[in-house]
Design a protein around this motif. Structure first.
Motif, PDB file in Angstrom:
ATOM      1  N   VAL A  65       0.848  -1.190   0.000  1.00 42.49           N
ATOM      2  CA  VAL A  65       0.000   0.000   0.000  1.00 42.49           C
ATOM      3  C   VAL A  65       0.882   1.238   0.000  1.00 42.49           C
ATOM      4  N   SER A  66       0.627   2.082  -0.993  1.00 44.07           N
ATOM      5  CA  SER A  66       1.335   3.351  -1.135  1.00 44.07           C
ATOM      6  C   SER A  66       0.295   4.459  -1.005  1.00 44.07           C
ATOM      7  N   ALA A  67       0.487   5.353  -0.054  1.00 41.19           N
ATOM      8  CA  ALA A  67      -0.494   6.416   0.196  1.00 41.19           C
ATOM      9  C   ALA A  67       0.205   7.767   0.269  1.00 41.19           C
ATOM     10  N   PHE A  68      -0.502   8.772  -0.189  1.00 47.41           N
ATOM     11  CA  PHE A  68      -0.025  10.144  -0.127  1.00 47.41           C
ATOM     12  C   PHE A  68      -0.929  10.928   0.803  1.00 47.41           C
ATOM     13  N   PHE A  69      -0.323  11.793   1.602  1.00 46.28           N
ATOM     14  CA  PHE A  69      -1.074  12.572   2.582  1.00 46.28           C
ATOM     15  C   PHE A  69      -0.758  14.059   2.425  1.00 46.28           C
ATOM     16  N   GLU A  70      -1.779  14.866   2.594  1.00 44.71           N
ATOM     17  CA  GLU A  70      -1.625  16.308   2.779  1.00 44.71           C
ATOM     18  C   GLU A  70      -1.961  16.541   4.248  1.00 44.71           C
ATOM     19  N   VAL A  71      -1.013  17.078   4.989  1.00 46.48           N
ATOM     20  CA  VAL A  71      -1.172  17.263   6.421  1.00 46.48           C
ATOM     21  C   VAL A  71      -1.028  18.748   6.728  1.00 46.48           C
ATOM     22  N   ASP A  72      -2.118  19.368   7.165  1.00 45.41           N
ATOM     23  CA  ASP A  72      -2.069  20.767   7.576  1.00 45.41           C
ATOM     24  C   ASP A  72      -1.752  20.819   9.058  1.00 45.41           C
ATOM     25  N   CYS A  73      -0.908  21.788   9.415  1.00 45.21           N
ATOM     26  CA  CYS A  73      -0.453  21.912  10.801  1.00 45.21           C
ATOM     27  C   CYS A  73      -0.635  23.336  11.288  1.00 45.21           C
ATOM     28  N   GLU A  74      -0.680  23.484  12.585  1.00 46.70           N
ATOM     29  CA  GLU A  74      -0.566  24.814  13.179  1.00 46.70           C
ATOM     30  C   GLU A  74       0.811  25.338  12.775  1.00 46.70           C
ATOM     31  N   PRO A  75       0.915  26.603  12.368  1.00 48.01           N
ATOM     32  CA  PRO A  75       2.226  27.113  11.931  1.00 48.01           C
ATOM     33  C   PRO A  75       3.340  26.888  12.946  1.00 48.01           C
ATOM     34  N   SER A  76       3.037  27.028  14.209  1.00 47.97           N
ATOM     35  CA  SER A  76       4.071  26.862  15.238  1.00 47.97           C
ATOM     36  C   SER A  76       4.481  25.407  15.418  1.00 47.97           C
ATOM     37  N   SER A  77       3.694  24.470  14.900  1.00 49.97           N
ATOM     38  CA  SER A  77       3.983  23.043  15.059  1.00 49.97           C
ATOM     39  C   SER A  77       4.545  22.393  13.806  1.00 49.97           C
ATOM     40  N   LEU A  78       4.618  23.128  12.708  1.00 48.14           N
ATOM     41  CA  LEU A  78       4.992  22.526  11.429  1.00 48.14           C
ATOM     42  C   LEU A  78       6.319  21.777  11.493  1.00 48.14           C
ATOM     43  N   VAL A  79       7.345  22.398  12.002  1.00 49.28           N
ATOM     44  CA  VAL A  79       8.671  21.767  12.019  1.00 49.28           C
ATOM     45  C   VAL A  79       8.686  20.548  12.934  1.00 49.28           C
ATOM     46  N   HIS A 104       3.435  17.501   2.639  1.00 52.54           N
ATOM     47  CA  HIS A 104       3.060  16.451   1.695  1.00 52.54           C
ATOM     48  C   HIS A 104       3.906  15.238   2.057  1.00 52.54           C
ATOM     49  N   MET A 105       3.251  14.089   2.183  1.00 53.81           N
ATOM     50  CA  MET A 105       3.950  12.920   2.689  1.00 53.81           C
ATOM     51  C   MET A 105       3.583  11.688   1.862  1.00 53.81           C
ATOM     52  N   HIS A 106       4.567  10.828   1.644  1.00 57.91           N
ATOM     53  CA  HIS A 106       4.356   9.549   0.968  1.00 57.91           C
ATOM     54  C   HIS A 106       4.657   8.452   1.982  1.00 57.91           C
ATOM     55  N   VAL A 107       3.710   7.532   2.116  1.00 55.06           N
ATOM     56  CA  VAL A 107       3.825   6.463   3.102  1.00 55.06           C
ATOM     57  C   VAL A 107       3.738   5.109   2.395  1.00 55.06           C
ATOM     58  N   LEU A 108       4.594   4.183   2.788  1.00 52.22           N
ATOM     59  CA  LEU A 108       4.582   2.817   2.265  1.00 52.22           C
ATOM     60  C   LEU A 108       4.388   1.853   3.432  1.00 52.22           C
ATOM     61  N   VAL A 109       3.327   1.043   3.358  1.00 55.22           N
ATOM     62  CA  VAL A 109       3.038   0.069   4.411  1.00 55.22           C
ATOM     63  C   VAL A 109       2.680  -1.270   3.775  1.00 55.22           C
ATOM     64  N   ASP A 110       2.662  -2.314   4.599  1.00 58.70           N
ATOM     65  CA  ASP A 110       2.390  -3.660   4.095  1.00 58.70           C
ATOM     66  C   ASP A 110       0.970  -3.812   3.560  1.00 58.70           C
ATOM     67  N   ILE A 129      -1.538  18.987  14.400  1.00 59.68           N
ATOM     68  CA  ILE A 129      -2.133  18.697  13.092  1.00 59.68           C
ATOM     69  C   ILE A 129      -3.574  19.185  13.095  1.00 59.68           C
ATOM     70  N   THR A 130      -3.958  19.928  12.048  1.00 64.95           N
ATOM     71  CA  THR A 130      -5.312  20.468  11.967  1.00 64.95           C
ATOM     72  C   THR A 130      -6.174  19.777  10.917  1.00 64.95           C
ATOM     73  N   ARG A 131      -5.556  19.171   9.917  1.00 69.61           N
ATOM     74  CA  ARG A 131      -6.324  18.502   8.858  1.00 69.61           C
ATOM     75  C   ARG A 131      -5.442  17.476   8.174  1.00 69.61           C
ATOM     76  N   VAL A 132      -6.034  16.337   7.814  1.00 68.95           N
ATOM     77  CA  VAL A 132      -5.324  15.288   7.091  1.00 68.95           C
ATOM     78  C   VAL A 132      -6.183  14.860   5.910  1.00 68.95           C
ATOM     79  N   GLU A 133      -5.577  14.811   4.748  1.00 73.20           N
ATOM     80  CA  GLU A 133      -6.240  14.289   3.559  1.00 73.20           C
ATOM     81  C   GLU A 133      -5.346  13.199   2.994  1.00 73.20           C
ATOM     82  N   SER A 134      -5.952  12.071   2.650  1.00 72.53           N
ATOM     83  CA  SER A 134      -5.137  10.951   2.154  1.00 72.53           C
ATOM     84  C   SER A 134      -5.615  10.497   0.785  1.00 72.53           C
ATOM     85  N   HIS A 135      -4.675   9.937   0.039  1.00 77.89           N
ATOM     86  CA  HIS A 135      -4.944   9.399  -1.287  1.00 77.89           C
ATOM     87  C   HIS A 135      -4.168   8.095  -1.419  1.00 77.89           C
TER      88      HIS A 135
END
Length: 149
Positions: A65-79, A104-110, A129-135
């Motif tokens: 499984v290969s998934a892509f995520f868009e993860v929105d963060c509080e500006p002070s928490s991004l790093v 933007h993140m790419h995740v590989l899992v079994d 983290i304020t919002r997560v969208e996955s594909h």
């Protein structure tokens, strides 16, 4: 460093086959082995070639499984969020993107069980983290492992 046409061609050859020997590259470009070695050394010293690596087919080693995520963060928490995500072994890549403190993140899992575990136990466990969208990747049409010059 300013690259010339020969340096660009060396890089193109290495992108296509990173195992080419200096001799093989030299034959292709009509250069000596020593000249090729020196050019590659200079490209590394100047940071143009960052590293040599191998590309592993994730599906053939059990990462189905290969998934892509868009993860929105509080500006002070991004790093801190980005650094925590980068430390997780199933995260293949993590980039800061334009937008409202977005990663933007790419995740590989079994499998999907592992994906659910990643989302619930690792991703959602992070503060800031304020919002997560996955594909989910269904089919790959093109994947490039190096910059084409």
């Amino acid at each position: 460093m300013r690259m010339d046409a020969t340096d660009k061609r060396i890089i193109e050859l290495l992108i296509d086959n990173g195992r080419l020997s200096y001799v093989d590259i030299g034959k292709e470009l009509n250069l000596s082995r020593v000249a090729v070695r020196e050019r590659i050394h200079n490209l590394q010293e100047d940071g143009i070639i960052e590293r040599f690596t191998v590309v592993v087919n994730s599906e053939k080693v059990g990462k189905g499984v290969s998934a892509f995520f868009e993860v929105d963060c509080e500006p002070s928490s991004l790093v801190s969020v980005a650094e925590a995500l980068a430390d997780i072994s199933s995260v293949a890549s993590c980039y800061q993107m334009t937008g409202p403190s977005t990663l933007h993140m790419h995740v590989l899992v079994d499998d999907f069980t592992d994906l659910e575990k990643f989302i619930n136990e690792e991703l959602y466990a992070l503060d800031g983290i304020t919002r997560v969208e996955s594909h989910i990747l269904l089919r790959r049409f093109k994947s490039r492992t190096g910059l084409k010059l």
